[in-house]
Design a protein around this motif. Structure first.
Motif, short mmCIF file in Angstrom:
data_model
loop_
_atom_site.label_atom_id
_atom_site.label_comp_id
_atom_site.label_asym_id
_atom_site.label_seq_id
_atom_site.Cartn_x
_atom_site.Cartn_y
_atom_site.Cartn_z
N SER A 5 3.84 12.48 6.49
CA SER A 5 3.98 12.05 7.61
C SER A 5 2.64 10.65 7.65
CB SER A 5 3.47 13.12 9.03
OG SER A 5 4.26 13.77 8.96
N ASN A 6 2.06 10.79 6.24
CA ASN A 6 1.07 9.73 6.26
C ASN A 6 0.81 9.51 4.98
OD1 ASN A 6 0.34 9.43 9.18
ND2 ASN A 6 0.77 11.27 8.65
N ALA A 7 0.58 8.08 4.38
CA ALA A 7 0.02 8.20 3.48
C ALA A 7 -0.98 6.73 2.79
CB ALA A 7 1.26 8.01 2.39
N PRO B 103 -1.68 -7.70 -2.69
CA PRO B 103 -0.49 -7.68 -2.07
C PRO B 103 1.12 -6.57 -2.64
CG PRO B 103 -1.66 -9.57 -3.31
CD PRO B 103 -2.57 -8.04 -3.44
N LEU B 104 0.25 -5.86 -3.76
CA LEU B 104 1.48 -4.58 -4.16
C LEU B 104 1.71 -3.77 -3.73
CD1 LEU B 104 1.46 -5.70 -8.08
CD2 LEU B 104 3.39 -6.40 -6.66
N ALA B 105 0.53 -2.89 -3.19
CA ALA B 105 0.69 -2.19 -2.38
C ALA B 105 0.76 -2.13 -0.54
CB ALA B 105 -1.23 -1.84 -1.99
N GLU C 294 -0.08 3.04 5.11
CA GLU C 294 -0.68 1.85 5.46
C GLU C 294 -1.75 1.55 4.46
OE1 GLU C 294 -0.86 0.25 8.25
OE2 GLU C 294 0.14 1.70 9.72
N ALA C 295 -1.20 0.00 3.98
CA ALA C 295 -2.14 -0.45 2.61
C ALA C 295 -3.64 -0.64 3.41
CB ALA C 295 -1.37 -1.54 1.74
N TYR C 296 -4.48 -0.80 2.11
CA TYR C 296 -5.63 -1.16 2.45
C TYR C 296 -6.36 -2.17 1.21
CZ TYR C 296 -6.51 1.15 6.96
OH TYR C 296 -6.17 0.99 8.79
N PRO C 297 -6.95 -2.88 1.57
CA PRO C 297 -8.01 -2.82 0.22
C PRO C 297 -8.68 -1.82 -0.43
CG PRO C 297 -8.26 -4.62 1.61
CD PRO C 297 -7.37 -3.15 2.80
N ILE D 83 -1.82 6.76 -3.18
CA ILE D 83 -1.38 5.95 -3.86
C ILE D 83 -2.11 4.95 -4.60
CG2 ILE D 83 0.98 4.70 -4.52
CD1 ILE D 83 0.95 7.13 -1.49
N PHE D 84 -2.45 5.21 -5.13
CA PHE D 84 -3.65 3.62 -6.28
C PHE D 84 -2.70 2.77 -6.72
CE2 PHE D 84 -6.99 6.94 -5.02
CZ PHE D 84 -7.31 6.08 -4.59
#
Length: 592
Positions: free
Chosen positions: A455-457, A467-469, A485-488, A507-508
């Protein structure tokens, strides 16, 4: 963000509606809440419903709809929910005028109130319905059809691409402001549409309509007056506008793939190759852009959605060279003030994204030079630019950008190397990197299958991988409906890690040989996360990993891009969603 089509023909009436529905199907990426057609023969007939084009074809006998003039519409709802009565086309009180419209009429409430006081009856909640009633009202006052149409256009405020038909008149009237509209010139049949792929199987000869232009279309050739356009009362020489495009009809079909998105991901190597070849063939324009960028005090890189992520990657590349580059989310353009010392790089797949257009309009008025990167030649953004650069990705039908994003990144890598006075011959092999990446599609699909159960990642990256993340998280959200969601990666310790529990997927994206990501992987594992990675050249020792060998590290974004797209695509397929037509979204955003 709706799709509109108009057809006027000298051919047998029975074919027109069928062709119009085919055109609408090719426009359905622009919206698919409802669909409808209006045909004009001896009478005006309107057939419409809530649902998609395929639902329309199943419900109605299209071949029985007769008329040599036809309008069609596929809707992305703005004013009023998706219903049968809110579907376009809309008509006047006497059912003698039909209109389809893409855009937003800002003063429709005031106009509707005035029309109601004059006795007009409305049947929908849409802003569009005021248009046929206004035409009707002006005709009641003695105006001819074209004068009534122009008076209507002058009365409305907002954004629009409008098509109108009037009983007893075998013409399609049109007007444009901020929303795309293009004419296709055929043999004994002319077309007018939101986008070229809609009529691509029938003609490659086009006439692009510019903002604040009005006119009408008949079945005659332009040489015989079949197309009339004027701008603020001045007639436009149509023959000077005629262009031939080089897209082929097959590029807008699925060609055996299950979805357009899958097909378009697989087309990425060719799109990248043709994009680089096209830019190198047009190197003089590239170098004009380079000179403007080099001479600038600041470079503002403007984009929305996926195009913003491509621009963010480019801004990081420039910042590492000490260049003052500012990534700007297009819808937030009003927070920035520019000058003659600044330049703008506007990135838009369609070349019609309204927020980008508004941004460059403001910045141009402030004296800044505009460079654009689009995928559609003769688009509004490209025509408003001082220098126009193009990707050569071909038509992209799936709502989620895939090959166009990869082609944008390739274009920006070339521009970056040119700014650095660096030999960019390495980009001639860029398509091979994409091909090699696609050979790992099976592994990316396996990631997607596992993610579909969640449900989440989180998607984490550092540097150019961020930017690719962000793009990966966007793709998963928009087509698989998984909250991602993407984060540094270094920022994940400042709040986001609080949500990580046993089995939470992280996911890295690792394109630059770690930059500290190894520590972040261990932090997530220590909290019970299920860790994944897409890595270039160096393993991160995650639970699951795709390791890609890239000899020239400058090209690593082109290796990662197709894999994150496949990951998202497979998640959507496993969940049973339609990746070509994600809910609530449209391909080209032409509303604010």
């Amino acid at each position: 963000m709706c799709g509109i089509i108009g057809i006027v023909t000298k051919r047998r009436e029975g074919q027109t509606a069928e062709i119009a529905v085919e055109c609408l199907d090719r426009l359905s990426y622009r919206g698919y809440d409802s669909v409808g057609v209006a045909t004009l023969g001896d009478n005006l007939e309107v057939v419409k419903m809530k649902g998609k084009v395929e639902d329309f074809s199943h419900k109605f006998d299209v071949n029985s709809i007769r008329g040599k003039v036809i309008l069609g519409h596929t809707r992305w709802a703005t004013h009023g929910p998706p219903t049968d009565y809110n579907a376009h086309p809309h008509t006047d009180c006497s059912n003698s005028i039909a209109v389809v419209h893409n855009g937003t009429i800002e003063n429709f409430r005031e106009l509707k109130a005035e029309l109601e006081m004059l006795g007009h009856k409305f049947k929908s909640q849409t802003d569009t319905e005021i248009i046929p009633h206004l035409i009707e009202e002006f005709k009641r006052r003695g105006m001819d059809s074209f004068s009534a149409f122009k008076a209507t256009v002058n009365a409305i405020e907002g954004t629009y691409a409008i098509l109108a038909v009037i009983r007893g008149d075998n013409r399609i009237y049109f007007a444009k402001k901020y929303n795309p509209l293009v004419i296709g010139i055929g043999e004994d049949t002319n077309y007018i549409s939101s986008d070229i792929p809609s009529f691509l199987p029938y003609t490659k000869t086009i006439v692009v309509i510019s903002d604040d232009e009005v006119g009408y279309l008949t079945a005659d050739s332009p040489l015989n007056g079949g197309v009339y356009i004027e701008h603020k009362g001045e007639k436009i020489e149509v023959n000077d506008r005629i262009k031939i495009i080089n897209w082929d009809a097959e590029s807008a079909s699925k060609e055996g793939y299950r979805h357009f998105m899958e097909k378009e991901i697989m087309e990425s190597p060719r799109s990248v190759k043709e994009t680089i070849s096209g830019l190198l063939a047009d190197i003089d324009e590239v170098m004009k852009a380079v000179k403007i960028l080099k001479d600038s005090r600041r470079i503002l890189i403007v984009g929305a959605g996926t195009s913003y992520h491509a621009g963010l990657l480019f801004s990081i590349l420039l910042q590492r060279e000490g260049i003052n580059a500012i990534p700007v989310i297009a819808s937030e353009y009003y927070n920035y003030r520019t000058s003659t010392d600044d330049s703008i790089l506007a990135i838009s797949q369609s070349g019609e994204t309204l927020d980008v257009r508004l941004a460059i309009g403001k910045f141009k008025a402030e004296g800044s030079k505009i460079i654009s990167l689009t995928n559609v030649i003769y688009s509004e953004i490209s025509r408003q630019s001082d220098v126009s650069l193009y990707t050569s990705a071909g038509p992209e039908i799936g709502v989620a950008a895939t090959k166009t994003f990869t082609s944008q990144v390739a274009s920006l890598l070339l521009l970056w190397s040119a700014i650095k006075d660096e030999d960019f011959s390495y980009l001639r092999n860029a398509h091979i990197v994409v091909e090699d990446s696609l050979s790992l599609s099976g592994k990316a699909s396996a990631f997607g299958e596992e993610l579909a159960k969640q449900s989440n990642a989180y998607f984490l990256g550092r540097g150019l991988s961020l930017p690719l993340a962000m793009e990966a998280a966007l793709k998963v959200k928009e087509i698989a409906y998984i909250h991602s969601e993407a984060y540094p990666a270094g920022e994940s310790k400042h709040g986001p890690i609080a949500l990580v529990t046993q089995g939470f997927p992280v996911i890295f994206i690792n394109g630059e040989e770690d930059l500290g990501l190894q520590d972040n992987v261990q932090e997530m594992k220590a909290r019970g996360s299920k860790t994944y990675s897409i890595s270039i050249n160096k393993s991160l020792n995650t639970d699951r990993e795709i390791l890609i060998k890239v000899n020239d590290k400058r090209l690593f974004p082109l290796a990662i891009a197709p894999l994150i797209q496949i990951l998202a695509y497979r998640s959507a397929v496993i969940k049973g969603t339609d990746p070509d037509k994600p809910r609530n979204l449209a391909k080209t955003v032409t509303v604010r």
